[in-house]
Design a protein around this motif. Sequence first.
Motif, mmCIF file in Angstrom:
data_model
loop_
_atom_site.group_PDB
_atom_site.id
_atom_site.type_symbol
_atom_site.label_atom_id
_atom_site.label_comp_id
_atom_site.label_asym_id
_atom_site.label_seq_id
_atom_site.Cartn_x
_atom_site.Cartn_y
_atom_site.Cartn_z
ATOM 1 N N ASP A 66 -3.810 -6.423 -2.457
ATOM 2 C CA ASP A 66 -3.316 -7.773 -2.174
ATOM 3 C C ASP A 66 -2.924 -8.462 -3.489
ATOM 4 N N GLY A 78 -7.673 1.297 0.961
ATOM 5 C CA GLY A 78 -8.375 0.864 2.173
ATOM 6 C C GLY A 78 -8.886 -0.561 2.102
ATOM 7 N N ARG A 79 -9.451 -0.989 3.240
ATOM 8 C CA ARG A 79 -9.921 -2.360 3.394
ATOM 9 C C ARG A 79 -11.349 -2.510 2.868
ATOM 10 N N CYS A 80 -11.624 -3.644 2.244
ATOM 11 C CA CYS A 80 -12.952 -3.923 1.694
ATOM 12 C C CYS A 80 -13.389 -5.324 2.108
ATOM 13 N N HIS A 95 -7.917 -5.589 0.228
ATOM 14 C CA HIS A 95 -7.613 -4.150 0.128
ATOM 15 C C HIS A 95 -7.657 -3.692 -1.315
ATOM 16 N N GLU A 141 -8.821 8.863 2.474
ATOM 17 C CA GLU A 141 -9.401 7.627 3.018
ATOM 18 C C GLU A 141 -10.884 7.825 3.285
ATOM 19 N N GLU A 185 -15.019 2.369 6.470
ATOM 20 C CA GLU A 185 -15.207 0.971 6.065
ATOM 21 C C GLU A 185 -16.661 0.550 6.215
ATOM 22 N N THR A 243 -13.625 0.285 -2.728
ATOM 23 C CA THR A 243 -13.243 1.629 -2.273
ATOM 24 C C THR A 243 -13.936 2.719 -3.094
ATOM 25 N N ARG A 273 0.834 -1.202 0.000
ATOM 26 C CA ARG A 273 0.000 0.000 0.000
ATOM 27 C C ARG A 273 0.873 1.258 0.000
#
Length: 373
Positions: free
Chosen positions: A347, A226-228, A243, A156, A159, A201, A140
């Motif tokens: 990822d 960011g995380r999903c 991510h 950002e 979530e 995202t 990242r």
Amino acid sequence: MTGIYDEAHDLGHPSMSAALEQEALDLLVEDATRSISTCESVNELDVLASTLRGKDAPLILARRSLGQVTDEAERKAAGARVGAAMDLVASALEARRGVLQERERRALLEADRLDLSEVVLDAVRLPVRRGHTHLVAQTRAALEDVFVAMGFEVAEGPEVETDWYNFEALNIPPGHPARDMYDTMYLDLGIPETALLRTHTSPTQIHLLEKAVAEGSLPVHAVMPGRCYRLDTPDARHLPVFHQIEGLVVDRDITFGDLAGVIETFTSAYFGPDIHSRLRPAYFPFTEPSAEFEITCTICRGEGCRTCSRTGWIELGGCGMVDPAVFDAVGIDPAKYSGFAFGFGIDRCAQMRHGIADMRALIENDLRFVRQF
Ligand code: DAH
């Protein structure tokens, strides 16, 4: 102590004892100074000091003998010499005292010092190793660096999203078939809106555009990592928690050529000069036209292998020109502004760049894997 006094007493002088001569006094001072400098503690120095001031001390004796000097002028001069000698000894004592006191103070502090450098040992009593950021976090940061160098800002978003941000504002109305590929966890927050763990995202695009409209701060050039979350079964290429990094440019006169140029520049900057990109027609509700972007297979470098199904290309993400329906949802005039967007898995990027066969290795926390990066 030295023989000088006895001599002085014995020899006598027509008017004054030899001990009062400058030379003799110098020897006395020298002698006392030498003894002072060999003292190694304040205590030892105290003992010596009282000896040097004692009634049998050579200088004290010399002072006492002043009374026997009959000539007045001579007595005065001798007195001055004895006084000066005594002053020299006194200051030698004082100087040595300062040195010894400081030395003893330091020794005390040193003895008192806490040793905070203790080595922490692990269960088998080996020094604990220092950790490092996880490969996904490193990836990242590396991606952010590439985009920041290209003039993008990093933003950002939350979530937990509402249906509006995750779907509707992105032109995915209730019942739209595109929702099928975005199944996720729904949350009961006790609010009228439907809340869910974001599936991509892209909703951060909406937050950013709403803010830019409210603040009158268009244009926007940003990437949003960011995380999903998705209800996917983990396999070699999918994780249910993963991510993404989203990109968005909204400005005047933005064209599909700008999009293609940014994707190509990013691809070579991040993966290396021999890795390129290509765009293939696709469909996303929030872009029109839309494309999938593929990059040279990093395993075979374009030759064709099992990983890329012998095509030499691997899909990385989606992209396209911002759909007018999205501009509509945030109140931007599509006649004035145009833009492009893209999104891809962080990822997946790590997997391709480092040749990781199974993505599940990223979350299993096997130290043999983790420590390789
Ligand atoms: N949000 C999409 C997904 O998760 C990826 C994507 C496609 C993002 C096209 C974009 C885009 O910004 O323009 O599947």
